[in-house]
Design an enzyme around this catalytic site. Structure first.
Site, PDB file in Angstrom:
ATOM      1  N   SER A  68       0.807  -1.230   0.000  1.00 20.25           N
ATOM      2  CA  SER A  68       0.000   0.000   0.000  1.00 20.25           C
ATOM      3  C   SER A  68       0.835   1.272   0.000  1.00 20.25           C
ATOM      4  O   SER A  68       0.317   2.346  -0.289  1.00 20.25           O
ATOM      5  CB  SER A  68      -0.933   0.001   1.215  1.00 20.25           C
ATOM      6  OG  SER A  68      -0.171  -0.147   2.398  1.00 20.25           O
ATOM      7  N   ASP A 107      -3.315   8.011   7.841  1.00 23.36           N
ATOM      8  CA  ASP A 107      -4.192   7.125   8.625  1.00 23.36           C
ATOM      9  C   ASP A 107      -3.339   6.392   9.658  1.00 23.36           C
ATOM     10  O   ASP A 107      -2.269   6.881  10.026  1.00 23.36           O
ATOM     11  CB  ASP A 107      -5.000   6.199   7.695  1.00 23.36           C
ATOM     12  CG  ASP A 107      -4.115   5.220   6.935  1.00 23.36           C
ATOM     13  OD1 ASP A 107      -2.912   5.113   7.245  1.00 23.36           O
ATOM     14  OD2 ASP A 107      -4.641   4.546   6.026  1.00 23.36           O
ATOM     15  N   HIS A 122      -0.296   4.784   7.158  1.00 25.89           N
ATOM     16  CA  HIS A 122       0.294   5.327   5.932  1.00 25.89           C
ATOM     17  C   HIS A 122       0.751   6.769   6.067  1.00 25.89           C
ATOM     18  O   HIS A 122       0.016   7.605   6.593  1.00 25.89           O
ATOM     19  CB  HIS A 122      -0.704   5.193   4.780  1.00 25.89           C
ATOM     20  CG  HIS A 122      -1.103   3.775   4.548  1.00 25.89           C
ATOM     21  ND1 HIS A 122      -2.322   3.277   4.938  1.00 25.89           N
ATOM     22  CD2 HIS A 122      -0.418   2.746   4.003  1.00 25.89           C
ATOM     23  CE1 HIS A 122      -2.373   1.983   4.632  1.00 25.89           C
ATOM     24  NE2 HIS A 122      -1.235   1.641   4.064  1.00 25.89           N
TER      25      HIS A 122
END
Ligand SMILES: *[C@@H]1O[C@H](CO)[C@@H](O)[C@H](O)[C@H]1NC(C)=O
Ligand SMILES: *[C@@H]1O[C@H](CO)[C@@H](O)[C@H](O)[C@H]1NC(C)=O
Length: 363
Positions: free
Chosen positions: A40, A327, A330
């Protein structure tokens, strides 16, 4: 000078970095192509169509991104996007899921949220494209490219000139080893053994990238997983800023990964691998002008779901340029900009080993 002043300097520096990386792309890129593997931290939309909770194709992700919501797990550009701009690419490298024939000769992004070096990592969140499957997708791209270019020596030559970036391994901790109720790895392996088996498997995968024609390969070490807000909330820190034992476990992996890069460079004399040290890049640089100390806060910029991602349509914090994390896991575009610029041009000698990306591109 007191360190309270440093906040102002930070704002100026980051505003400068963000600004600079917007305008570098001018004329031809420094290499003809750029391929991206990972999780991610680099995913730019490959998970959007997958059955998984690990996707970011909703607001507030993308709140500062030119194209809005895209599947990127951050407010703006990923570290891979910014490195692409520093290399001179005017367009973002397309995700494998949607890349067209016209686009693939400049590269493809295979990154997939929740994916790991190990096949099973992230499986409790749903589908994902593990590193092994990303390599199969790369084979498919090469077949496609070979058919389009219809000249084997041309395609081989082309692939040699590209930069290949790999940024994977965090989920082998976050979504595997650190969840003993679902994954047995922490019963099977000590932290040291686990780092060893991960690096062994990663070694095979990096060799596969080489065997598929790569000669310039950037290998990202892992960031300090123990400093992610979601891990801090889950495990507590005993009065320290981060979960120290997690950072220690990840350090074992990073040390072995750096040694692997040295080995690969001597085993494959016609290739150049380089290691990016995220611990160094996020470490203090002098008394006040550092990145890691206060006041850049560790708390996330959006309201978190239980799994550490943003709650859909929640309002993000207002001064996102001053947050490290968007978040629970990340980094914000600000952090990504710092990481990308220091990977591209080394600031502290430990940042990159043995080359920064600007040198790798010119080799
Ligand atoms: C194939 O590519 C090579 C260079 O990579 C070039 O020298 C050669 O002329 C090309 N062959 C054809 C048939 O176009
Ligand atoms: C990364 O940099 C840090 C800080 O300079 C250093 O302590 C650490 O040993 C480096 N890690 C590797 C794998 O080189």
């Amino acid at each position: 000078m007191t360190c309270e002043l440093s906040l102002l300097y930070r704002v100026i520096i980051f505003a400068g970095l963000l600004h600079a990386t917007t305008f570098v792309a001018n004329g031809e890129p420094q290499v003809p192509c750029y391929f991206i593997f990972g999780d991610s931290l680099v995913d730019s939309g490959n998970n959007n169509g997958l059955a998984t909770t690990a996707k970011a194709n909703y607001k507030p992700y993308g709140v500062d991104f030119s194209q809005g919501v895209s599947g990127r797990f951050t407010n703006g550009r990923t570290v891979a996007d910014i490195i692409g701009q520093l290399l001179g690419f005017t367009n973002f490298i397309p995700p494998y899921a949607t890349a067209t024939d016209q686009e693939i000769d400049t590269g493809v992004n295979y990154g997939s949220g929740s994916a790991g070096i190990r096949e099973e990592s992230g499986s409790h969140l749903g589908d994902r494209i593990s590193m092994d499957r990303q390599l199969l997708n790369h084979e498919t791209t090469i077949s496609r490219l070979s058919a389009l270019q219809n000249n084997k020596s041309f395609t081989d030559d082309h692939l040699k000139k590209c930069i290949y970036l790999s940024n994977i391994g965090s989920n082998d901790y976050i979504n595997n080893y650190l969840i003993p109720s679902i994954y047995p790895t922490s019963n099977t392996y000590t932290v040291d053994q686990y780092a060893q088996v991960l690096v062994q498997q990663y070694s095979q995968q990096l060799k596969t990238i080489y065997n598929l024609g790569a000669r310039k390969i950037v290998v990202f070490g892992l960031g300090q997983v123990g400093c992610a807000p979601a891990e801090i909330a889950r495990f507590g820190t005993n009065g320290k800023p981060c979960v120290e034992w997690i950072n220690q476990a990840v350090k074992l992996f990073n040390d072995k990964l750096k040694s692997l890069v040295t080995e690969l460079n001597s085993e494959y004399q016609d290739a150049r691998f380089t290691f990016i040290n995220l611990t160094s890049i996020s470490a203090p640089q002098g008394e006040c002008l550092d990145f890691a100390d206060v006041p850049l806060p560790n708390n996330p910029c959006c309201k978190l779901r239980e799994d550490g991602q943003c709650v859909a349509n929640s309002s993000p914090c207002l001064v996102r340029a001053l947050s490290l994390f968007f978040d629970g896991f990340h980094p914000t575009e600000t952090s990504n900009t710092l990481i990308a610029t220091r990977s591209y041009i080394t600031v502290s000698p430990a940042d990159t080993y043995p080359y920064d990306i600007s040198h790798l591109a010119r080799l």
